[in-house]
Motif scaffolding. Structure first.
Motif, mmCIF file in Angstrom:
data_model
loop_
_atom_site.group_PDB
_atom_site.id
_atom_site.type_symbol
_atom_site.label_atom_id
_atom_site.label_comp_id
_atom_site.label_asym_id
_atom_site.label_seq_id
_atom_site.Cartn_x
_atom_site.Cartn_y
_atom_site.Cartn_z
ATOM 1 N N VAL A 137 -4.494 7.001 1.525
ATOM 2 C CA VAL A 137 -4.054 5.610 1.581
ATOM 3 C C VAL A 137 -4.565 4.907 0.328
ATOM 4 C CG1 VAL A 137 -4.085 3.450 2.882
ATOM 5 C CG2 VAL A 137 -4.206 5.642 4.097
ATOM 6 N N ALA A 138 -3.651 4.335 -0.458
ATOM 7 C CA ALA A 138 -4.017 3.616 -1.682
ATOM 8 C C ALA A 138 -3.545 2.173 -1.559
ATOM 9 C CB ALA A 138 -3.384 4.271 -2.907
ATOM 10 N N LEU A 139 -4.461 1.225 -1.747
ATOM 11 C CA LEU A 139 -4.153 -0.189 -1.579
ATOM 12 C C LEU A 139 -3.942 -0.853 -2.933
ATOM 13 C CD1 LEU A 139 -3.905 -2.602 0.364
ATOM 14 C CD2 LEU A 139 -6.365 -2.961 0.091
ATOM 15 N N THR A 140 -2.793 -1.540 -3.080
ATOM 16 C CA THR A 140 -2.497 -2.227 -4.342
ATOM 17 C C THR A 140 -2.529 -3.744 -4.205
ATOM 18 O OG1 THR A 140 -0.130 -2.039 -3.867
ATOM 19 C CG2 THR A 140 -1.119 -0.324 -5.234
ATOM 20 N N GLN A 141 -2.411 -4.253 -2.967
ATOM 21 C CA GLN A 141 -2.460 -5.704 -2.767
ATOM 22 C C GLN A 141 -2.805 -5.997 -1.314
ATOM 23 O OE1 GLN A 141 0.734 -8.129 -4.511
ATOM 24 N NE2 GLN A 141 0.760 -9.364 -2.657
ATOM 25 N N PHE B 3 0.831 -1.198 0.000
ATOM 26 C CA PHE B 3 0.000 0.000 0.000
ATOM 27 C C PHE B 3 0.864 1.246 0.000
ATOM 28 C CE2 PHE B 3 0.868 -1.133 4.325
ATOM 29 C CZ PHE B 3 0.982 0.045 5.032
ATOM 30 N N ASP B 4 0.200 2.370 -0.189
ATOM 31 C CA ASP B 4 0.861 3.666 -0.332
ATOM 32 C C ASP B 4 0.184 4.642 0.622
ATOM 33 O OD1 ASP B 4 2.597 5.105 -2.755
ATOM 34 O OD2 ASP B 4 1.215 6.453 -1.739
ATOM 35 N N VAL B 5 0.987 5.434 1.339
ATOM 36 C CA VAL B 5 0.442 6.445 2.248
ATOM 37 C C VAL B 5 1.075 7.791 1.909
ATOM 38 C CG1 VAL B 5 0.085 7.165 4.636
ATOM 39 C CG2 VAL B 5 0.160 4.731 4.071
ATOM 40 N N LYS B 6 0.232 8.808 1.859
ATOM 41 C CA LYS B 6 0.701 10.154 1.540
ATOM 42 C C LYS B 6 0.155 11.127 2.573
ATOM 43 C CE LYS B 6 0.580 13.512 -2.302
ATOM 44 N NZ LYS B 6 0.082 13.715 -3.687
ATOM 45 N N ALA B 7 1.015 12.017 3.070
ATOM 46 C CA ALA B 7 0.609 13.031 4.045
ATOM 47 C C ALA B 7 1.102 14.386 3.566
ATOM 48 C CB ALA B 7 1.179 12.700 5.426
#
Length: 332
Positions: free
Chosen positions: A198-202, A187-191
């Motif tokens: 929060v973007a989930l890829t798997q 996943f990816d987290v951006k602040a």
């Protein structure tokens, strides 16, 4: 003939002891510099952390707790203990077991390790537990590995996480007031700009309140929160407390890792903020009201000119270049 100790292992053990007994800002700076000076230093420290995690049960042993408490207690004029330095070594000898040529640590959590990136730079990291992460430009995280939890704090910027499975130790990423609990995941987290994305890829993640919902930090707690499915993105506004859930392709979520910036009805102010992490000359909006205009498209992170060329085609604006700044103005 007695075996010789490894001086790097000795230094790593000494730094870990200092971290447990408490370090001031100057000592923390010197500790971080020691870690960064040589990959062997960080490897030795990580080996201690892994060994200490394996001996978690001993950490709460009454004898070990008593040693830690006595080591931390301030000395008095009539104190018959050895000076703090030698007491620390004695405590370390009690808490570090030489087994198979390696040191084993049984204390509580070490000081967080801090990683950051500068302007236009990205960084890939491999954590001691086998997890992998990538930091975007102008990002900063702190990493704390404990026997019961792997805690990552995204202080600013953006990071991608590929989490190594360890059911006994939850992997938790906090950003602002949000806590993201990995359930076997990429996943990816951006602040940035007051927004947590929060973007989930798997796999799966659950996003909860890091401040008030402590149960949300445990994967098996059944705590309230938003559980994401693959291809979903959650955006939380720290200012309003409002969350928005949307669909997102895995390709779009991974764009920044390949040097591309993907925008989908993104406010121009956020677009400018993102491109400025790479642009050689900072870009500014002359009127904050322009920042609300939505931008969609994919731009190369290292080609701010592409965005500047596109903006007058999308909106009634003009681009004004100065020696040290590029201004985006409303067209007259």
């Amino acid at each position: 003939m007695g075996s010789k100790t490894n001086p790097i292992e000795d230094e790593a053990a000494d730094w870990m002891l200092r971290a447990q007994l408490g370090m001031d800002a100057d000592e923390r700076g010197r500790w971080q510099a020691w870690l960064d000076r040589d990959p062997a230093h960080r490897a030795a420290y990580d080996r201690l952390a892994r060994a200490w995690s394996a001996l978690d049960q001993l950490a709460e042993d009454p004898a070990m707790l008593a040693i830690r408490e006595q080591a931390r207690r301030p000395m008095t004029a009539n104190d018959d203990r050895p000076p703090r330095r030698w007491w620390g070594i004695a405590a370390a000898a009690s808490l570090l077991l030489l087994a198979g040529g390696g040191w084993w640590w049984t204390q509580s959590a070490p000081e967080p390790l801090v990683f950051s990136t500068g302007h236009g730079a990205m960084r890939s990291l491999a954590l001691a537990d086998g997890s992998q992460l990538m930091l975007d430009a102008e990002s900063r995280i702190s990493v704390t590995m404990t026997p019961r939890r792997r805690l990552i704090r995204l202080e600013s910027g953006q990071a991608y996480f590929k989490v190594a499975h360890d059911a006994a130790r939850p992997f938790v990423v906090t950003a602002g007031t949000r806590a993201v609990v990995a359930l076997g995941t990429e996943f990816d987290v951006k602040a940035r700009d007051g927004l947590i994305t929060v973007a989930l890829t798997q796999g799966r993640v659950r996003v909860g309140d890091a401040q008030t919902d402590k149960a949300a930090l445990r994967p098996d707690s059944g705590a309230a929160g938003t559980e994401l499915s693959v291809g979903q993105t959650l955006t939380y506004d720290n200012r309003t407390g409002i969350s928005r859930l949307a669909a997102n392709s895995a390709e779009a979520a991974a764009d920044w890792r390949t040097g591309r910036l993907h925008f989908d009805h993104t406010p121009l102010s956020s677009v400018v903020s993102d491109i400025n992490r790479y642009a050689p000359t900072p870009i500014r909006l002359s009127d904050p009201a322009l920042g609300a205009w939505p931008v969609s498209g994919v731009f190369r992170a290292d080609n701010a000119q592409g965005l500047l060329d596109a903006l007058p085609l999308l909106f009634p604006v003009r681009v004004e270049r100065r020696a040290d700044v590029i201004l985006i103005r409303r067209a007259e």
